[in-house]
Design an enzyme around this catalytic site. Structure first.
Site, PDB file in Angstrom:
ATOM      1  N   LYS A 109       4.377  -2.395   8.980  1.00  0.00           N
ATOM      2  CA  LYS A 109       4.775  -3.717   8.494  1.00  0.00           C
ATOM      3  C   LYS A 109       6.123  -3.662   7.768  1.00  0.00           C
ATOM      4  O   LYS A 109       6.751  -2.608   7.686  1.00  0.00           O
ATOM      5  CB  LYS A 109       3.672  -4.274   7.591  1.00  0.00           C
TER       6      LYS A 109
HETATM    7  C1  LIG Z   1      -1.405  -6.118  10.359  1.00  0.00           C
HETATM    8  C2  LIG Z   1      -2.070  -7.433  10.426  1.00  0.00           C
HETATM    9  C3  LIG Z   1      -3.285  -7.676   9.763  1.00  0.00           C
HETATM   10  C4  LIG Z   1      -4.103  -6.599   9.114  1.00  0.00           C
HETATM   11  O1  LIG Z   1      -3.503  -5.902   8.105  1.00  0.00           O
HETATM   12  P1  LIG Z   1      -4.040  -4.419   7.760  1.00  0.00           P
HETATM   13  O2  LIG Z   1      -3.327  -4.106   6.499  1.00  0.00           O
HETATM   14  O3  LIG Z   1      -3.641  -3.532   8.906  1.00  0.00           O
HETATM   15  O4  LIG Z   1      -5.510  -4.508   7.590  1.00  0.00           O
HETATM   16  C5  LIG Z   1      -3.805  -8.958   9.784  1.00  0.00           C
HETATM   17  N1  LIG Z   1      -3.192  -9.950  10.434  1.00  0.00           N
HETATM   18  C6  LIG Z   1      -2.038  -9.757  11.112  1.00  0.00           C
HETATM   19  C7  LIG Z   1      -1.413 -10.913  11.792  1.00  0.00           C
HETATM   20  C8  LIG Z   1      -1.451  -8.493  11.139  1.00  0.00           C
HETATM   21  O5  LIG Z   1      -0.328  -8.299  11.838  1.00  0.00           O
END
Ligand SMILES: *Cc1c(COP(=O)(O)O)cnc(C)c1O
Length: 380
Positions: A191
């Protein structure tokens, strides 16, 4: 000649994060509490422009607790965009509720607000409103919150913002994560910023923040002994990881600037190719360019999206198809879907290019050259 591998969106961490992590370690705050956790929460709350931030072990955990806070229970329905990562819909399933999937708009690839309005109207007229609506800020671009907030307010339905990909983006000048009852951020390795795994629930609502904090630490009541009145979870982020997050936040602006520059580079380098169209960036906000994504029209381009993926892989370049919609996933086969042609097409033709904030000029030249070579080959 072997080329070094180019990843889609790898972690971008360095000396600053290392130093803060070791300081936290040496201070012996090796626990899911501590000064780094408090500081990290305060900084994120300030960036998002909300009163409260609760640091959690993942974005998925934050989604789960946001839905609990919205009162979602067994048998409820929750409106969810079909075009998203599975975590959004999984969190609904954890509570025994049912997602109702909605199609995207071609204008931003986010959920189509007209479909949200229509579905709220239909369900409320039948006396069975959904318990919540989740909007997702896809690939770092906010959904169209004007009509979404209006509709949810009008029907009295909680809005939750899945801003997992959108830290630092904004809509009409208001930061991603600040819309609705609660927002969700992710600090997973791929991210905008990472703690090596983590997430946050952000909200202006005192009660929601208090409840999320309580549930994330096993719902322990304030007694000297262990007293529990509700089912809790072990969802708190570790102080060590929060230290890494503090380092990442110091570099947030420059990391977003790097991704934005990459987005502009790809548009300039590939935008003239026949059959190539990039994800539209709507006028209403400022995207963080988490991933740069495009559509390949196989007829005009001369090769399919999968052919492009294959050729990039041969050059040690990691690219990915866009999200496969939830209504096309075997696990959600029995769920209701409204529309579907738009996101099915985005999946069929969509491609995400390497977009990490540490991507070098040389790397992105290599990516563009490889994509152009597929087009040239096809038209030779
Ligand atoms: C990455 C992501 C998540 C989940 O986040 P994690 O920290 O990996 O649990 C939820 N929604 C979207 C749209 C994402 O891209």
């Amino acid at each position: 000649m072997t080329e070094t591998r180019i990843w889609l969106s790898p972690p971008d961490v360095g000396e600053l994060e290392r130093k803060l992590l070791l300081e936290a370690f040496d201070s012996n705050w090796v626990a899911p509490v501590g000064p780094d956790l408090d500081a990290f929460e305060a900084q994120v709350a300030e960036i998002v422009g909300v009163r409260h931030a609760v640091a959690l072990s993942s974005g998925t955990a934050a989604l789960h607790l946001a839905l609990v806070a919205a009162g979602v229970r067994r048998g409820d329905t929750v409106l969810v965009p079909s075009f998203t990562f599975a975590a959004t819909a999984n969190a609904v399933m954890y509570l025994g509720a049912r997602p109702v999937f909605l199609d995207s708009t071609t204008a931003s690839w986010n959920v189509d607000p007209a479909l949200v309005v229509e579905e709220l109207k239909r369900r409320c007229a039948k006396g069975r409103p959904p318990r919540a609506v989740i909007a997702v800020d896809m690939y770092g671009q906010c959904a169209d919150y004007g009509p979404l907030v209006d509709a949810c307010d009008r029907y009295g339905v909680a809005l939750i913002e899945d801003a997992a990909e959108a830290l630092g983006a904004s809509y009409a000048g208001k930061p991603a994560g600040s819309f609705g009852l609660a927002g969700v951020l992710s600090f997973n390795g791929n991210k905008i910023i990472t703690t090596g795994g983590g997430g946050m629930l952000v909200t202006d609502d005192d009660g929601v923040a208090r409840r999320a904090r309580h549930l994330s630490t096993q719902a322990r009541e304030p007694f000297p002994h262990y007293e529990h009145r509700s089912v809790g979870y072990n969802y708190r982020l570790s102080n060590l990881l929060a230290a890494v997050g503090r380092g990442q936040l110091q570099r947030l602006d420059s990391m977003i600037a790097a991704r934005r520059e990459t987005g502009h580079f790809y548009r300039a380098a590939l935008g003239d190719l026949p059959g190539v169209t990039f994800m539209p960036i709507a006028e209403y906000g400022r995207a963080n360019y988490w991933l740069t994504c495009l559509l390949i029209d196989p007829e005009r381009f001369g090769a399919s999206r999968d052919r492009v993926l294959e050729r990039l892989a041969a050059h040690a370049i990691e690219a990915r198809p866009t999200w496969k919609p939830m209504h096309l996933q075997p696990v959600f086969r029995d769920c209701v879907m409204r529309g579907g042609d738009v996101c099915a097409d985005l999946f069929r033709r969509g491609l995400c290019l390497p977009s990490g904030s540490a991507l070098t000029e040389h790397d992105r030249e290599r990516v563009a050259t490889a994509v152009r070579a597929v087009a040239a080959e096809a038209n030779a």
